[in-house]
Scaffold this motif. Structure first.
Motif, PDB file in Angstrom:
ATOM      1  N   GLU A  22       0.932  -1.419   0.085  1.00 18.33           N
ATOM      2  CA  GLU A  22      -0.155  -0.102   0.042  1.00 18.33           C
ATOM      3  C   GLU A  22       0.787   1.256   0.107  1.00 18.33           C
ATOM      4  O   GLU A  22       0.346   2.366  -0.326  1.00 18.33           O
ATOM      5  CB  GLU A  22      -0.968  -0.081   1.077  1.00 18.33           C
ATOM      6  N   ARG A  23       2.150   1.100   0.149  1.00 17.71           N
ATOM      7  CA  ARG A  23       3.060   2.481   0.393  1.00 17.71           C
ATOM      8  C   ARG A  23       3.850   2.555  -1.166  1.00 17.71           C
ATOM      9  O   ARG A  23       4.520   3.413  -1.179  1.00 17.71           O
ATOM     10  CB  ARG A  23       4.100   2.107   1.466  1.00 17.71           C
ATOM     11  N   VAL A  24       3.625   1.714  -2.135  1.00 19.16           N
ATOM     12  CA  VAL A  24       4.260   1.802  -3.209  1.00 19.16           C
ATOM     13  C   VAL A  24       3.632   3.252  -4.100  1.00 19.16           C
ATOM     14  O   VAL A  24       2.782   3.446  -3.936  1.00 19.16           O
ATOM     15  CB  VAL A  24       3.998   0.813  -4.256  1.00 19.16           C
ATOM     16  N   ARG A  25       4.986   3.907  -4.474  1.00 20.06           N
ATOM     17  CA  ARG A  25       4.569   5.307  -5.172  1.00 20.06           C
ATOM     18  C   ARG A  25       5.345   5.210  -6.163  1.00 20.06           C
ATOM     19  O   ARG A  25       6.623   4.667  -6.250  1.00 20.06           O
ATOM     20  CB  ARG A  25       4.864   6.307  -3.954  1.00 20.06           C
ATOM     21  N   GLU A  26       5.138   5.868  -7.166  1.00 20.63           N
ATOM     22  CA  GLU A  26       6.104   6.139  -8.374  1.00 20.63           C
ATOM     23  C   GLU A  26       5.813   7.781  -8.754  1.00 20.63           C
ATOM     24  O   GLU A  26       4.896   8.463  -8.297  1.00 20.63           O
ATOM     25  CB  GLU A  26       5.523   5.434  -9.657  1.00 20.63           C
ATOM     26  N   THR A  27       6.770   7.910  -9.679  1.00 18.66           N
ATOM     27  CA  THR A  27       6.788   9.237 -10.076  1.00 18.66           C
ATOM     28  C   THR A  27       6.437   9.518 -11.550  1.00 18.66           C
ATOM     29  O   THR A  27       6.844   8.905 -12.338  1.00 18.66           O
ATOM     30  CB  THR A  27       8.125  10.272 -10.027  1.00 18.66           C
ATOM     31  N   LEU A  28       5.319  10.240 -11.852  1.00 16.30           N
ATOM     32  CA  LEU A  28       4.969  10.180 -13.392  1.00 16.30           C
ATOM     33  C   LEU A  28       5.182  11.585 -13.740  1.00 16.30           C
ATOM     34  O   LEU A  28       5.051  12.683 -13.212  1.00 16.30           O
ATOM     35  CB  LEU A  28       3.428  10.140 -13.455  1.00 16.30           C
ATOM     36  N   ARG A  29       6.005  11.813 -14.839  1.00 17.55           N
ATOM     37  CA  ARG A  29       6.322  13.260 -15.673  1.00 17.55           C
ATOM     38  C   ARG A  29       5.256  13.419 -16.639  1.00 17.55           C
ATOM     39  O   ARG A  29       4.585  12.633 -17.081  1.00 17.55           O
ATOM     40  CB  ARG A  29       7.760  12.974 -16.200  1.00 17.55           C
ATOM     41  N   TYR A  30       4.943  14.765 -16.538  1.00 15.55           N
ATOM     42  CA  TYR A  30       3.923  14.988 -17.525  1.00 15.55           C
ATOM     43  C   TYR A  30       4.392  16.578 -18.218  1.00 15.55           C
ATOM     44  O   TYR A  30       4.907  17.319 -17.768  1.00 15.55           O
ATOM     45  CB  TYR A  30       2.533  15.181 -16.898  1.00 15.55           C
ATOM     46  N   GLY A  31       3.594  16.782 -19.375  1.00 16.89           N
ATOM     47  CA  GLY A  31       4.098  17.822 -20.217  1.00 16.89           C
ATOM     48  C   GLY A  31       2.529  18.134 -20.634  1.00 16.89           C
ATOM     49  O   GLY A  31       1.608  17.406 -20.997  1.00 16.89           O
ATOM     50  N   ILE A  32       2.304  19.497 -20.756  1.00 19.20           N
ATOM     51  CA  ILE A  32       1.307  20.217 -21.377  1.00 19.20           C
ATOM     52  C   ILE A  32       1.416  21.124 -22.578  1.00 19.20           C
ATOM     53  O   ILE A  32       2.552  21.728 -22.549  1.00 19.20           O
ATOM     54  CB  ILE A  32       0.430  20.996 -20.220  1.00 19.20           C
ATOM     55  N   GLY A  33       0.716  21.089 -23.514  1.00 19.93           N
ATOM     56  CA  GLY A  33       1.004  21.577 -24.805  1.00 19.93           C
ATOM     57  C   GLY A  33      -0.249  22.007 -25.595  1.00 19.93           C
ATOM     58  O   GLY A  33      -1.388  21.315 -25.172  1.00 19.93           O
ATOM     59  N   SER A  34      -0.114  22.613 -26.775  1.00 20.78           N
ATOM     60  CA  SER A  34      -1.476  23.060 -27.374  1.00 20.78           C
ATOM     61  C   SER A  34      -1.794  21.889 -28.333  1.00 20.78           C
ATOM     62  O   SER A  34      -0.775  21.456 -28.774  1.00 20.78           O
ATOM     63  CB  SER A  34      -1.155  24.468 -28.071  1.00 20.78           C
TER      64      SER A  34
END
Length: 250
Positions: free
Chosen positions: A82-94
């Motif tokens: 239940e403690r597993v975490r991950e990092t998601l990278r994201y970007g926003i564009g038009s």
């Protein structure tokens, strides 16, 4: 089918599943991509758990911790899944259809979302991945954003990015069927249900389409009602109509 035959089928399916090998190898890179439960102990674990290896007849795989807990299993006290975490990278564009958010895990692109405002897109991403740490990195995702936006005007172009599809086995089966619909074609919910061998599952197919987090890459916009009318679309019916019109002209 008697109980012995059902158990044999379960064991065979478990051993064929690529997740079994990841479990047996305690593959840390698989943590967060699936969880497994052990019927004999009543717990669920992450793939890298160092506990004594489970027997295949006692193992079931789950797409999320919530799914394992709904099935009645409790978190393993050794690996604390239940403690597993991950990092998601994201970007926003038009894009021609508004702002576009693309998010990626270590395994591939896990979300493609349309929206009007960056804050709303970020909130949508956070709701879909509540256990993840989010890190905006427009530069790192710039190429994928460009390639994704290009699908709007050039729907026949290949989408080379690796996808990180997350869902139940049924949802993933539906999503793979959607990916087989070519640009310029459509299918009804009933037709998709038939294609996956579950003719009475039209409503469940519609729910799986609504749960899709990968706009265009998993083309749920190509699914319409049986009478040919447009049905709902997570990112707005007007976007669905526009995507289908572009694909019809391409």
């Amino acid at each position: 089918m008697n109980a012995a035959a059902r158990m044999k089928d379960h064991i065979d399916a478990t051993l064929r599943d690529p997740r079994w090998s990841q479990l047996r190898n305690r593959d840390r890179s698989a943590d967060g991509s699936f969880w497994y439960s052990v019927r004999s102990t009543g717990v669920y674990c992450k793939p890298s758990c160092a506990a004594r290896p489970a027997r295949p007849e006692n193992v079931a795989f789950h797409a999320s911790r919530e799914e394992a807990e709904r099935a009645g299993f409790r978190p393993c006290a050794r690996c604390h899944p239940e403690r597993v975490r991950e990092t998601l990278r994201y970007g926003i564009g038009s894009s021609p259809l508004g702002l576009l958010l693309v998010a990626a895990s270590e395994r591939g692109v896990c979300a493609i979302l349309f929206g009007e405002h960056a804050k709303a897109l970020e909130a949508d991403l956070r709701q879909r991945f509540p256990q993840a740490d989010l890190s905006r990195d427009d530069g790192a995702l710039a190429g994928t954003l460009v390639q994704t936006a290009a699908l709007i005007e050039h729907p026949h172009a290949p989408f080379d990015a690796t996808l990180d599809l997350r869902g139940t086995p049924f949802q993933r089966k539906v999503w793979e069927a959607l990916r087989a619909i070519p640009a310029g074609a459509t299918a009804s919910y009933k037709e998709i249900a038939l294609r996956i061998g579950m003719p009475d599952a039209s409503r469940a197919v519609a729910l799986a389409c609504g749960a899709n987090a990968l706009a265009m890459a998993v083309p749920c916009h190509r699914v319409i009602r049986g009478d040919g009318a447009l049905s709902g679309y997570r990112w707005g019916v007007e976007r669905k109509r526009s995507l289908l019109a572009r694909e019809a002209r391409a």
